[in-house]
Design an enzyme around this catalytic site. Structure first.
Site, PDB file in Angstrom:
ATOM      1  N   TYR A 226      -5.810  -4.517  -7.561  1.00 38.03           N
ATOM      2  CA  TYR A 226      -5.443  -4.480  -6.141  1.00 38.03           C
ATOM      3  C   TYR A 226      -5.019  -5.861  -5.648  1.00 38.03           C
ATOM      4  O   TYR A 226      -4.004  -6.005  -4.950  1.00 38.03           O
ATOM      5  CB  TYR A 226      -6.622  -3.956  -5.323  1.00 38.03           C
TER       6      TYR A 226
ATOM      7  N   LYS B 244       0.812  -1.228   0.000  1.00 37.10           N
ATOM      8  CA  LYS B 244       0.000   0.000   0.000  1.00 37.10           C
ATOM      9  C   LYS B 244       0.840   1.270   0.000  1.00 37.10           C
ATOM     10  O   LYS B 244       0.583   2.177  -0.808  1.00 37.10           O
ATOM     11  CB  LYS B 244      -0.967  -0.024   1.183  1.00 37.10           C
TER      12      LYS B 244
END
Length: 533
Positions: free
Chosen positions: A270, A150
């Protein structure tokens, strides 16, 4: 310069065996360092051309290392950020083994692929901003970044798109909620890029760069070391990602995605990013790139902008450790990001990057051993952002003092000696200032005190007299005579009479023994009074 690291002589030749490699490792450099590739290639070629012999003369050795002379000179003269790297690595090993005894926690099993890892796996790797490397444990085993990706994808997004554009869609505040909560801030944006909702939106912004584009960035951050992909983990993520799909639809309902963004494609992207693999070793270089302002330490390549790194470290510090972020900031005081694979990516800004990995997790999803190691690290070293490096002397500081700080320290020390400010000298000594520091013409504080001030220097309430420091061939005694300091001459002459063989090579322990002898009766009561602070 070459004599400092030429291999030892055998007859009239120099022997190149493992000695050069061993000396290199003692500085923290690895023979696999990309910066040394040309040097190591020439050394290997020279060995092959020697038809079986391991003999190498100095001229040939100079030719082989010549292309890397600046780096090697810096290394062997201990000019890297961690000068005594062997001692530092020994301390890291002690922390590693003490942390290895930590038990408890459970390996994540909500993603089936993660549950296959042994709870006994435990590795720590570090890379400094100068490219010094050290590893302990299972540091070559690949594992998935999971949430550790992230901050990396956020840094790439800011570098590519800019801070203002990225934060149109994602906030900057800690959420105070679980990382996978269906929650937005008061502006209907994900709270920050370190929670799932924020990372999914960032993925939608980066989707146009594609998976290979992001991988290229990550490989540059890792200095071309191992960065892979686990398709099995990717498939497990998709099959068990109901919560993330729920977050995706919630984001879509609230119109959180950029215009024309495909929510399913963003989720797929993702999941792919979370399934990227690294090892502790390659992960530590990524962390070191963040510690080094976006420049990879082992390649020298500018990968990320300084702004992207600053923003990333700020958010890691406040939001990077799930529901433990506040506690971690309080106790450890460093930017970090954890992942459910058991990884903890830790950054010591301007010093080093560290990657810890141990699969067993605590109740909030952080590696049990990883958290313990980070806490022990800042208990031993003054790496906490708010450790006062000037007055907090109980912790170790392995860093090389900056040139500006050193110059300022020397000036203050010399002025205190010149003005006879005993209180200042005592304060410097108690603050762990090196009382043997020299000025631009190699004078110590004792030279200045002997010639122009009081002949006393205090170090932990014990007088230290240095007769071995030479300035233009003068000892402190010579200076005292030149400037007519008869009282000082008397004290130093008596010391020289008692210890005529005093030299720079004598150990600190021996010097302290002599001082105790002087203070205990080797001098007259009058002279001892003169030496007392």
């Amino acid at each position: 310069t070459f004599n400092a690291f030429c291999p030892p002589k055998v007859g009239n030749k120099n022997l190149y065996t493992t000695d050069f490699n061993t000396a290199l490792r003692s500085t923290g450099l690895l023979t696999s360092d990309p910066r040394l590739s040309d040097c190591m290639r020439q050394l290997r070629q020279s060995m092959q051309d020697s038809a079986g012999t391991v003999m190498m003369d100095p001229k040939l050795f100079r030719k082989c290392v010549g292309a890397n002379i600046l780096l090697l000179t810096q290394a062997f003269r201990r000019k890297f950020i961690i000068p005594d790297f062997e001692a530092f690595a020994s301390n890291i090993n002690q922390l590693y083994y003490s942390t290895q005894r930590q038990v408890g926690g459970h390996v994540a099993d909500y993603i089936p692929q993660l549950a296959k890892f042994s709870p006994d796996l435990w590795g720590v790797s570090l890379c400094t901003v100068d490219g010094q490397r050290h590893s302990a444990g299972d540091t070559k085993v690949p594992f998935c970044l999971q949430s550790c990706v992230k901050p990396l994808e956020y840094a790439i997004a800011v570098h590519e798109i800019g801070t203002e554009h990225v934060h149109r869609y994602v906030g900057k505040e800690p959420s105070g909620l679980k990382f996978n909560q269906l929650s937005l801030d008061e502006e209907d944006k994900p709270h920050n890029p370190m929670v799932n909702a924020g990372a999914i939106v960032i993925s939608s912004l980066l989707k146009v760069r594609g998976f290979l584009g992001v991988m290229e960035y990550l490989k540059k951050m890792a200095g071309t070391e191992y960065v892979g992909f686990s398709n099995a983990t990717f498939q497990s993520e998709k099959e068990t990602g109901d919560r993330n799909f729920a977050i995706g639809y919630y984001l879509k309902e609230k119109k959180c995605f950029p215009k024309n963004a495909d929510m399913i494609a963003a989720l797929d992207f993702y999941f792919q990013l979370c399934s990227i693999e690294v090892t502790c070793e390659s992960g530590s270089v990524m962390a070191a790139t963040l510690a080094n302002g976006g420049i990879c330490p082992i390649t020298g390549e500018q990968v990320l902008s300084a702004e992207a790194v600053r923003n990333t470290l700020s958010l890691m510090h406040s939001c990077g450790m799930y529901d433990f972020s506040g506690q971690f900031a309080f106790h450890v005081g460093l930017p970090a990001k954890s992942g459910v694979s058991g990884a903890v990516l830790l950054v010591v800004p301007n010093v080093m990057g560290i990657m810890c990995w141990s699969p067993p997790l605590d109740r909030v999803g952080n590696s049990v051993r990883g958290i313990h190691f980070c806490q022990e690290l800042v208990s031993l070293f003054n790496f906490h952002n708010y450790d006062n490096l000037r007055h907090f002397a109980r912790k170790l500081d392995p860093r090389r003092q900056s040139l500006d700080d050193r110059n300022r320290s020397v000036v203050n020390l010399m002025f205190a000696a010149y003005s006879g400010d005993v209180s200042a000298l005592r304060r410097f000594a108690l603050s762990a200032v090196d009382m043997e520091e020299k000025d631009y013409d190699s004078r110590t504080a004792l030279h200045v005190a002997s010639a122009e001030g009081d002949p006393v220097i205090c170090h932990d309430n014990t007088l230290i007299i240095f007769l071995c420091v030479i300035r233009w061939g003068n000892t402190p005694l010579d200076d005292a005579r030149q400037f007519g300091r008869d009282g000082v001459v008397s004290v130093l002459t008596e010391y020289q009479r008692l210890y005529p063989c005093s030299s720079e090579s004598q150990s600190e322990t021996e010097d302290q023994r002599k001082i105790r002898h002087i203070e205990g009766g080797g001098l007259s009561q009058t002279d001892r009074t003169c030496l007392t602070i």
